[in-house]
Every structure is written in C-alpha cells, then in structure tokens.
Motif scaffolding. Structure first.
Motif, PDB file in Angstrom:
ATOM      1  N   ALA A  65       0.288  33.607  19.194  1.00  0.00           N
ATOM      2  CA  ALA A  65       1.115  33.120  18.080  1.00  0.00           C
ATOM      3  C   ALA A  65       0.463  33.467  16.741  1.00  0.00           C
ATOM      4  CB  ALA A  65       1.312  31.611  18.196  1.00  0.00           C
ATOM      5  N   ILE A  86       1.917  35.859  13.715  1.00  0.00           N
ATOM      6  CA  ILE A  86       2.067  35.389  12.325  1.00  0.00           C
ATOM      7  C   ILE A  86       1.376  36.344  11.360  1.00  0.00           C
ATOM      8  CG2 ILE A  86       1.369  33.594  10.693  1.00  0.00           C
ATOM      9  CD1 ILE A  86       1.878  31.556  12.862  1.00  0.00           C
ATOM     10  N   GLY A 133       3.415  38.959  10.205  1.00  0.00           N
ATOM     11  CA  GLY A 133       4.607  38.564   9.458  1.00  0.00           C
ATOM     12  C   GLY A 133       5.767  38.089  10.315  1.00  0.00           C
ATOM     13  N   LYS A 134       5.489  37.838  11.586  1.00  0.00           N
ATOM     14  CA  LYS A 134       6.569  37.385  12.463  1.00  0.00           C
ATOM     15  C   LYS A 134       6.685  35.862  12.445  1.00  0.00           C
ATOM     16  CE  LYS A 134       6.651  41.325  15.573  1.00  0.00           C
ATOM     17  NZ  LYS A 134       5.595  42.225  15.045  1.00  0.00           N
ATOM     18  N   ILE A 135       7.794  35.385  12.965  1.00  0.00           N
ATOM     19  CA  ILE A 135       8.025  33.948  13.093  1.00  0.00           C
ATOM     20  C   ILE A 135       7.730  33.578  14.549  1.00  0.00           C
ATOM     21  CG2 ILE A 135       9.724  32.096  12.820  1.00  0.00           C
ATOM     22  CD1 ILE A 135       9.166  33.586  10.209  1.00  0.00           C
ATOM     23  N   VAL A 136       7.136  32.408  14.772  1.00  0.00           N
ATOM     24  CA  VAL A 136       6.836  31.978  16.143  1.00  0.00           C
ATOM     25  C   VAL A 136       7.152  30.503  16.321  1.00  0.00           C
ATOM     26  CG1 VAL A 136       4.897  33.607  16.332  1.00  0.00           C
ATOM     27  CG2 VAL A 136       4.456  31.258  15.632  1.00  0.00           C
TER      28      VAL A 136
END
Lengths: 375, 192
Positions: B27, B31, B34-37
């Motif tokens: 996770a 992040i 730049g991703k959402i988790v």
C-alpha cells in the motif's frame, strides 16, 4: 509540496485530528475496535504536552474528560458500543453542565459485547437517546480515514463553540481501514468563549448566542456546576420556569445554528428517481452502486448524512430532491429509516435495506436488492 | 492493473506470518507512486495465531467501496487460509499457493479461476536462507513478479520503511527470490 499523502489507519486519523484541533487530555478504557486510539494517545499526549489517563472503566473515562474540560482542556475519549452504554450517565451530565467533550464511538456488532471485531451501525439511536431526559447532542459520521481526521477536528471545534457533547460515530471498518490522507489539510481551531469580568459573574448567564461563558475551573472565578436543574448561578433549583428555560436553551443553542452544524453530502440528487440515504461506511457501497446504476441509464442519487444529529426534517426534505423511491441501507435492523419515514410519511416510497451479519453492504448487494425488489 | 482501473489483492495465511504488514508495505509503495489504496484485514485474535486475511485495493482514482469483492490475485500460504478465505473468486482471479506447505486445492479449476500458480515458497526460503522469516516479503516479490503493480525500486523503498535494519538484507533477498520464482515458474511452478 502542497499535498502530502500518507497511509493512515482510521483510528490514527481520529487521534491526529483531535490533536490538530487542540485536544490535550485523553481519558479512556480501551475497547475493540477503538483501542488504537488509546494506544496512540498514550504515546502522543506526552509529546504535545497533554495528559493521557488510563481509567478503570468507561464511566470514570467520561467523568474524567468532563472534569478536564471544565478545567479548560480540550478533551477526547474513545469507545465502542459496550463502553458507550456505560458512558450514558456521563453524557447526560455533560449535556447538563455544558461541558465541551468529544466521544468517539466505533460501532461494533451488538447488543451487549456482541462481536468485537465485526462491523455494525447499531448504535445510531443510542447516540441520540442513550441517556435519559430531553437532551441534544451533535453526532458526526465519517465515511473514510481522511474524513475521520476532518470530522474529529470539527467535533472538537463544535464542542467548544456550543459547549455541548459531540459524538463522532465511526465503525469497525473505518477504524481499522488504512487509506492515504492529505496531511496538508488546513487545521481549524475554535476556542470556547471565556468570561472577562469577575464582578457579577454568573456561570450560566447567556447572551443571544444562548451559549454560556463558563469560567474554566481554577481561573479565579467563583463557579458552580451540577447535573441538577440550575439557574444562571449554577446552583440547584426546582423552579419549573427555570427548568423549562434551561432545557429550551439547551435545545435552541444548537437549533438556532443548524446551518453551521448540519452537513449532507449529495450526489446527483437533482434528477434522481431513486435516492439512497445512508451514513458512514455504508455510503461507500452506495456510491459505487449509484455509479453503476447511472452507467446503465438509471437516474440514481445519494444523500449521505455527515451530520446525523441534530436531524432537521425540513433540511432533509429540501436536500432529497424529488425521487419517488428512497432506499435506506444500513447495518442494523432499521434505525435511520425511522427518521426518513418520519420526514416523508407516505409521500415517497421509503424502503429499508438491512444487513446484520457483521459484514458490509457491497455495491453488488445493493444492485441485486434493487432488481429483486423491482425498485 | 485491469481495465476497470482497480486491482484487488487478497492474502491469507496464519497470524504472525506478516501478511498484514505485507499488504501495508505494498500500500505504501502504491501511494508513493501517486495511487489510491484501501487496506484492510481481519482483526482480533485471528491476527495473533489463527487464520488471517489481508486485503488491498489499488486504483488510479478514488476508491468508493474499500473492500475486495472480486480479487485479481489471491495469495494463500496455508490450507486453512485458502479454505476460509478462498471463496469469492472468479475467472478473473489468479491464485498463488505455497506448494511446499499446502496440498493442491481440489476446488480450483479453469472454470472458477484464471489460473493456479503453485510455488514452493517456504522450502525455497529455508534452503536459501535457513529461515522462513521473509515469507511475507517473498510473497510480495511473487505478487510484483506477476503484476508489476508498482516499480520494483518503489517496493524496495516501502520494504525499507517497515522492516528493521537487522532484518532488511534478508528481506530484500526474499523479495528478489519471490520475483525470481515467478520468472522461473516454467521450471518450478505448477500451473493449471
């Protein structure tokens, strides 16, 4: 960098949101699923010059935060249903003495000790009617980790502004969920108003705000507070007129400010023919279901209660648009739906959707429900 | 990441194996890119010895429903974990098991999952490092090898954030081992 995202657990976000709002006193008795808040506060309070007290039970916990609050501290306790039950006496007392306190209730499965590690939304009515007597509390309901941070901060500020208990009603899933949060969220801090003149000071005398300016204990003012009905002096009376005026004021100090207190989050309500009304974690399954229904040409919308109480029928009616069908999914046997039915009577088709097995309502389940019930 | 922009991972095994920590590390890596988790787990006594489950959703956009509903990848390292949390999979789901510690599940076939990859994870760890300590990180290596869900260097950074210095070297090697096992799957892995 303006935005700094870090992975945080819901319980951690509550603790950090409270600290950001100025909480410097925590008393509690750890209980799943809120225990990490006590654990984190035990570490963080000394770091920020605050005090952490591990209490012997939840009655002592709420009484400790009421005491610390009346002495001028911004305070928090955290619990779950079984502990929240024990706190009800102190909650009523806090309403009566007008102590700014914040209680985090992370809902687990009930009744009684229920299932400690399973989610529910079974404490909704307990937040409103758990303690006896006519009283009013503010109840805020986060649906994400980031909102746990924001609403805890907001809860502390509302408590201070209106000198009233505020409950942050979270749940097992959000408490234990980890999500990125933006740590550059602006911090807002509201402080309670304090008296300046010792001459003629009366702790429960109010101005047009209806919120008294009670001196913090130990600041040289001659102050008194009690759970018994009291007049402006803070001393007990059995005078019916004083009692009536007091209870009316406790209501009006919140109800004169509903624009400030009540928040909904709405999604495509305007043209919706089917509207979901929900709160907390359930709203996230709803959000995906609405997206899916829209992608199939169905005019679906959503209203999420960010503020659950005070519950204002007129505001709910206005925010609900013209949807003929209102579906109320919740993780209990039907609590929010009672309020929604009160608002709409027979003018709309209000359909409860309940799940009580300790799991969340998934978007797929909502879609199946809509199909099966021909909604 | 699949075309619906949502990658769902479920890991299951026994409490204490570090699967929850593994999901947190992945996770963090996501992040950083730049991703959402959303990361979640079964909670309570299970996490201290019983059967445990860790879940992670990774997306490029806002994640509304935070739990896994149709996993892209199910990684199981105990029979009991697979039995208890192996349901709810579909033809989209790639299943990874530790063949050195588990029997081949009889309920998996071409009809109900995308594929089964059986790798001797524990026995390989023990033969290389005389320890199964890096099991969770080796599993992350396998997941990375199969999906390339984040950049390997980002994953290394996230591992370093969470693993104590004295165990870091072993865990970095376990991460590499996991990725190697996927590369060498034609030789050592069993696929259906």
């Amino acid at each position: 960098m303006s935005e700094m995202r870090v992975l945080m657990q819901g319980n951690e976000a509550v603790a950090e949101g409270a600290i950001a709002a100025g909480v410097r006193f925590y008393a509690g008795y750890p209980i799943t699923p809120s225990s990490e808040i006590a654990e984190i506060m035990a570490k963080r309070m000394p770091q920020v010059g605050g005090t952490f007290m591990q209490m012997e039970d939840e009655i002592a916990s709420i009484m400790a935060i009421v005491g610390a609050s009346m002495a001028g501290k911004k305070v928090l306790t955290a619990t779950s249903g079984p502990g929240f039950s024990l706190m009800q006496e102190g909650l009523g007392y806090a309403c009566m003495v007008e102590a700014p306190i914040v209680i985090l209730d992370s809902m687990r499965y009930g009744p009684s000790t229920g299932m400690a590690t399973k989610v529910s939304q079974m404490d909704l009515m307990q937040t409103r009617w758990g303690t006896h007597g006519d009283h009013w509390v503010i109840v805020l309901s986060p649906a994400s980790v980031e909102e746990s941070y924001q609403l805890t901060m907001r809860a502390v500020n509302l408590a201070e502004k209106y000198r009233n208990p505020v409950i942050v009603l979270s749940d097992e899933t959000i408490s234990h969920l980890r999500e990125p949060i933006d740590t550059s969220i602006p911090k807002a801090v509201v402080d309670r108003r304090l008296p300046t003149e010792k001459a003629g000071y009366l702790p429960y005398k109010t101005d047009e705000t209806l919120v008294p300016t009670i001196a913090n204990v130990g600041t040289g003012f001659r102050t008194s507070f009690t759970g018994l009905v009291h007049g402006e002096s803070g001393f007990q009376t059995a005078n019916g007129h004083v009692a009536e005026a007091l209870v009316e004021r406790l209501r009006d100090k919140l109800f004169n400010n509903l624009d400030d207190i009540i928040q909904f989050e709405t999604d495509r309500v305007e043209d919706a023919d089917i509207l979901f009304m929900s709160f907390g974690i359930t709203a996230r399954g709803v959000s995906e279901a609405v997206e899916s229904l829209r992608s199939h040409g169905r005019k679906a919308g959503s209203l999420r209660f960010v503020t659950l109480f005070p519950f204002d029928d007129d505001r709910v009616r206005k925010a609900a648009g013209n949807a003929r069908t209102i579906v109320v999914p919740e993780l209990n046997s039907g609590q929010l739906v009672l309020l929604v039915k009160r608002v709409f009577g027979d003018s709309r088709k209000v359909v409860p959707m309940n799940k009580i097995n300790g799991d969340l309502i998934s978007p797929q389940e909502i879609l199946s429900f809509i199909r099966e019930e021909n909604l | 990441m699949s075309n619906d922009n949502r990658f769902e991972l479920r890991m299951t095994g026994s409490g204490g194996q570090g699967l929850i920590l593994g999901s947190i590390i992945l996770a963090e890596a996501a992040i950083m890119e730049g991703k959402i988790v959303t990361q979640s787990q079964v909670y309570g006594a299970e996490a201290r010895g019983g059967t445990t489950k860790a879940e992670l959703v990774i997306s490029n956009k806002h994640i509304a429903y935070p739990k896994v509903t149709d996993p892209d990848l199910l990684a199981a390292v105990t029979n009991e974990g697979l039995r208890q949390y192996g349901g709810g999979i579909s033809r989209k789901t790639e299943v990874v098991i530790d063949s050195s510690a588990m029997s081949t599940p009889d309920f998996l076939n071409e009809e109900n999952c995308r594929g089964l990859l059986a790798l001797p994870i524990r026995s390989t760890l023990i033969s290389r490092f005389r320890s199964e300590l890096g099991l969770n990180i080796a599993l992350l290596g396998i997941i990375e090898g199969l999906t390339a869900i984040v950049d390997v260097e980002t994953l290394r950074k996230a591992v370093a954030m969470h693993i104590k210095k004295q165990f870091l070297d072993l865990n970095m090697k376990a991460l590499d081992l996991g990725m190697e096992m996927v590369e060498a799957q034609a030789k050592t892995g069993i696929r259906i």
